[in-house]
Design a protein around this motif. Structure first.
Motif, mmCIF file in Angstrom:
data_model
loop_
_atom_site.group_PDB
_atom_site.id
_atom_site.type_symbol
_atom_site.label_atom_id
_atom_site.label_comp_id
_atom_site.label_asym_id
_atom_site.label_seq_id
_atom_site.Cartn_x
_atom_site.Cartn_y
_atom_site.Cartn_z
ATOM 1 N N LEU A 36 -56.780 18.906 17.854
ATOM 2 C CA LEU A 36 -55.572 18.266 17.815
ATOM 3 C C LEU A 36 -55.142 17.780 16.361
ATOM 4 N N PRO A 58 -55.012 20.149 28.462
ATOM 5 C CA PRO A 58 -55.112 19.389 26.924
ATOM 6 C C PRO A 58 -56.010 18.274 26.788
ATOM 7 N N VAL A 102 -48.893 18.943 22.730
ATOM 8 C CA VAL A 102 -49.511 20.176 23.406
ATOM 9 C C VAL A 102 -49.050 20.108 24.806
ATOM 10 N N TYR A 124 -49.741 23.213 27.087
ATOM 11 C CA TYR A 124 -50.643 23.709 27.698
ATOM 12 C C TYR A 124 -51.473 24.649 26.575
ATOM 13 N N ILE A 125 -52.872 24.946 27.097
ATOM 14 C CA ILE A 125 -53.644 25.620 26.328
ATOM 15 C C ILE A 125 -54.371 27.137 27.091
ATOM 16 N N ALA A 131 -52.771 27.326 21.891
ATOM 17 C CA ALA A 131 -52.090 26.026 22.236
ATOM 18 C C ALA A 131 -50.643 26.295 21.969
#
Length: 281
Positions: A177, A169, A186, A188-189, A225
């Motif tokens: 964001l 992130p 957030v 994780y992505i 995300a």
């Protein structure tokens, strides 16, 4: 010295309680034929071999912490553990990690890829359920296996998703964001690599050429995300944000030019959705 190091190792493995570490007595009986040729200290080798056997059952986060707390262990020990753990986790995940990009991790720490693989392998199980954007006449059903159905009064898109990698992130541009709701964060992505098996719009079956966001084989790429509520937040469930799907990985995964957009909030968790779908059959 080796006995002292064995005691240190037992302390190290406290980061993953519940895993049984072989006692010093058991270390004496380990097969030396499995020991790497680079080590000169017979007793130390046994400690490292026990370490390797033990951490192969740990998650990537615990492995990384063990590596930090055990500087006495040879670097090739960690490399061997990481490579084997990655191989096993990729094999067990099947289709979900079939598009995984190993080369993305060529310059990272040994357990970074394992840690990201474990996040990726659980992603669709974590987010499975029903999501709706009523203003776009759009409902999205996601299954734990990565299969999905995006539909509304004028469209139906059915397909399968896989994960090619995980982003940190802190590496995400601020523009991606901006739409994170206050009270959520957030976690994780993921880099998504997905393809459609069926694409219908206005009653007409669409070809890949008809869809500006698809390449050959209905392939499309985007960034996902996962958001979770902060402690004390009014939100009770997670949500995801995604950028615009694009026909190439270069365009779909470049957040600087294609930022994450509005969150999709989950309206039904998977267990409730699964029950609903079963009743409709």
């Amino acid at each position: 010295m080796a006995q002292r190091e064995a005691m240190v190792l037992e302390d190290v493995l406290q980061v993953a309680p519940g895993w049984e570490f072989p006692s010093w007595k058991n270390l004496q009986s380990l097969s030396e034929s499995q020991v790497d040729h680079w080590s000169q200290n017979q007793q130390m080798v046994k400690v490292e071999l026990a370490f390797l056997r033990t951490v192969s059952f740990l998650d990537g986060e615990s492995c990384a912490r063990c590596a930090q707390l055990a500087p006495w262990a040879h670097s090739s020990t960690f490399l061997a553990v990481a490579q084997e753990n990655v191989r096993c986790r990729r094999a067990s995940a099947g289709l979900l990690l079939s598009r995984w990009l190993d080369q993305k991790y060529c310059c990272t720490t040994p357990f970074q890829q394992q840690r990201d693989l474990e996040i990726a392998a659980q992603h669709f199980e974590t987010i499975a359920g029903r999501y709706s954007l009523l203003e776009y006449d759009c409902t999205l059903d996601i299954q734990p296996c990565g299969s999905f159905r995006n539909y509304g009064s004028q469209h139906e898109m059915v397909g399968q998703a896989a994960i090619a990698g995980v982003m940190c992130p802190r590496d995400v541009p601020a523009s991606s964001l901006a739409d994170v709701p206050k009270g959520m964060q957030v976690r994780y992505i993921c880099l998504l690599d997905r393809w459609y098996r069926r694409a219908v719009m206005d009653g007409r079956e669409m070809t890949p050429e008809d869809l500006e966001f698809c390449g050959p084989g209905y392939q499309t790429y985007s960034v996902h995300a996962w958001l979770e509520p902060l402690p004390g937040s009014s939100f009770t469930d997670g949500a995801f944000m995604e950028n615009r799907p694009r026909p190439t990985a270069q365009d779909g995964w470049l957040l600087e030019d294609n930022p994450l957009r509005h969150p999709w909030h989950r309206s039904l968790p998977w267990k409730e959705l699964e029950k609903l779908l079963r009743e409709k059959k």
